[in-house]
Write an enzyme that holds these catalytic residues in place. Structure first.
Site, PDB file in Angstrom:
ATOM      1  N   CYS A  49       0.816  -1.220   0.000  1.00 54.09           N
ATOM      2  CA  CYS A  49       0.000   0.000   0.000  1.00 54.09           C
ATOM      3  C   CYS A  49       0.847   1.267   0.000  1.00 54.09           C
ATOM      4  O   CYS A  49       0.476   2.259  -0.632  1.00 54.09           O
ATOM      5  CB  CYS A  49      -0.895   0.038   1.238  1.00 54.09           C
ATOM      6  N   HIS A  90      19.145  -0.411   2.761  1.00 54.98           N
ATOM      7  CA  HIS A  90      17.696  -0.159   2.806  1.00 54.98           C
ATOM      8  C   HIS A  90      16.928  -1.454   3.052  1.00 54.98           C
ATOM      9  O   HIS A  90      15.988  -1.476   3.864  1.00 54.98           O
ATOM     10  CB  HIS A  90      17.231   0.481   1.498  1.00 54.98           C
TER      11      HIS A  90
END
Length: 415
Positions: A49, A90
């Site tokens: 999302c 990351h």
């Protein structure tokens, strides 16, 4: 030398709508499209999302990603581009919960596992990306085992969920209504997903926003006009809209409570407030506002900062190990090319020697094997010390030595 590169469209720079429209199609379709581009050796896509992240392995990663973004007409304004080490870091931070909207949330680990499975089925990953994601998932598990990063909330939205749980003792089986589908509403809903709720309903003045959020989280969306009816069955209401006035008056809540004997807990974290303060006078209605969250938020923030520091230390340790693994692989690939070239020369010279000897003597299998073994041993002994030196050079990041070997033996240069 091929390396990992990535481009990220996440909640840090983009809105939910921008993320939703950044890349079209489902994950398998997107994977096939990325894999079809020139110079893409491996690829993986993480699509949720609040993020779409594309990872590739290429000798020209940055250029390939820029071209991809241009073809897809995604604005560079909302994209973060990462090189090899930045991509690895990351991934470790993401799996550890430090890049999520709700710091420390666990859902991302399941999403990463699903991503790896999809990419594997599509045949778009290889050693480089498999190694990165396997390490990231392992680090995410280690972080949650050795720290409490996922046990306390630091956002106002998730602190509201903590408050509800503290007041009711448990949210298991409870019916919860979230009013507002903006960033705070999403944080609330995500925090609620970790609880064993009976039902989660989202409403918003713009119904499409409520639908998008509900679909993404597996919740239920209702039109704003049905919100007051939903009060009749809700155990908990958490409101976080940007309305300039009350959206629920005392009489609205009183009507919903008619004939009801169980408690309705309402937590209003909007500023200005969404709920008429007079509603707190009603029987079986407990109303809290953002002031009630201050103690929870402050206490949790202090604890979470301690845990985040511990997580960062784990990530630093694991990052060093991961980078070393890729550097060793770099040396191994160079050595493989070097040994391959040496084997070709060795085989040619052994064959030439056998031909000369065969012209004068009959060579049996024993003699031929002796020549083969001797030549093989010479190659291995000559390259024994250089092999150790090259591996050490790779681990220390000394590309000068690696490039010197490439030049001396006419091998491809290490980038």
């Amino acid at each position: 030398m091929s390396e990992i590169a990535s481009m990220l469209v996440t909640h840090r720079k983009a809105s939910i709508d921008e993320i939703e429209h950044a890349w079209h199609g489902d994950v398998p379709t997107l994977l096939r499209w990325v894999a079809s581009q020139d110079r893409v050796e491996e690829c993986a896509v993480l699509k949720t999302c609040n993020r779409v992240e594309i990872y590739i392995v290429s000798t020209r990663g940055e250029k390939v990603l820029f071209d991809l973004a241009k073809k897809a007409r995604v604005s560079s304004r909302i994209i973060d581009f990462h090189d090899h080490n930045e991509s690895l870091l990351h991934l470790l931070r993401l799996a550890s919960g430090l890049e999520s909207m709700v710091i420390g949330e666990d859902q991302i680990l399941g999403q990463m596992k699903e991503l790896v499975q999809i990419a594997s089925r599509e045949g778009t990953t290889g050693w480089m990306l498999d190694t990165a994601f396997k390490k990231a998932i392992a680090v995410g598990k280690r972080v949650r085992k050795e720290t409490s990063i996922n046990e306390r909330s630091v956002s106002v939205g998730s602190a509201a969920v903590d408050l509800a749980e503290e007041i009711l003792g448990d949210l298991t089986g409870k019916s919860v209504l979230v009013i507002g589908a903006g960033e705070t509403g999403e944080l609330i809903s995500r925090a609620l997903l970790t609880k064993d709720l009976g039902s989660l309903t989202v409403t918003n003045r713009t119904y499409s926003s409520a639908q998008s959020l509900a679909e993404c989280l597996g919740a239920h969306a209702v039109p704003f006009e049905e919100m007051k009816d939903r009060l009749k069955t809700a155990n908990v209401v958490i409101s976080a809209t940007s309305a300039p006035h009350y959206i629920l008056l005392k009489e609205d809540i009183a009507k919903a409570m008619e004939g009801r004997t169980d408690k309705l807990l309402i937590i209003d974290i909007a500023n200005p407030r969404d709920i008429d303060e007079a509603a707190s006078e009603l029987t079986n209605v407990e109303l809290h506002n953002i002031d009630s969250l201050k103690n929870i938020s402050n206490e949790n923030m202090m604890q979470r900062m301690v845990e985040a520091n511990r997580v960062e230390a784990i990530i630093a340790e694991e990052m060093q190990l991961l980078v070393s693994k890729y550097k060793r692989k770099q040396a191994e690939e160079l050595l493989a090319r070097l040994y391959f070239k040496a084997e070709i020369i060795k085989d040619q010279e052994v064959k030439r020697a056998m031909n000369k000897l065969s012209a004068r003597h009959t060579l049996g299998e024993v003699e031929q094997k002796v020549l083969q073994d001797m030549s093989h041993s010479i190659v291995n002994k000559i390259f024994s010390e250089p092999t150790k030196a090259l591996k050490q050079a790779a681990e220390s990041g000394n590309t000068d030595i690696l490039n010197a070997v490439c030049e001396l033996f006419c091998l491809e240069e290490i980038k």
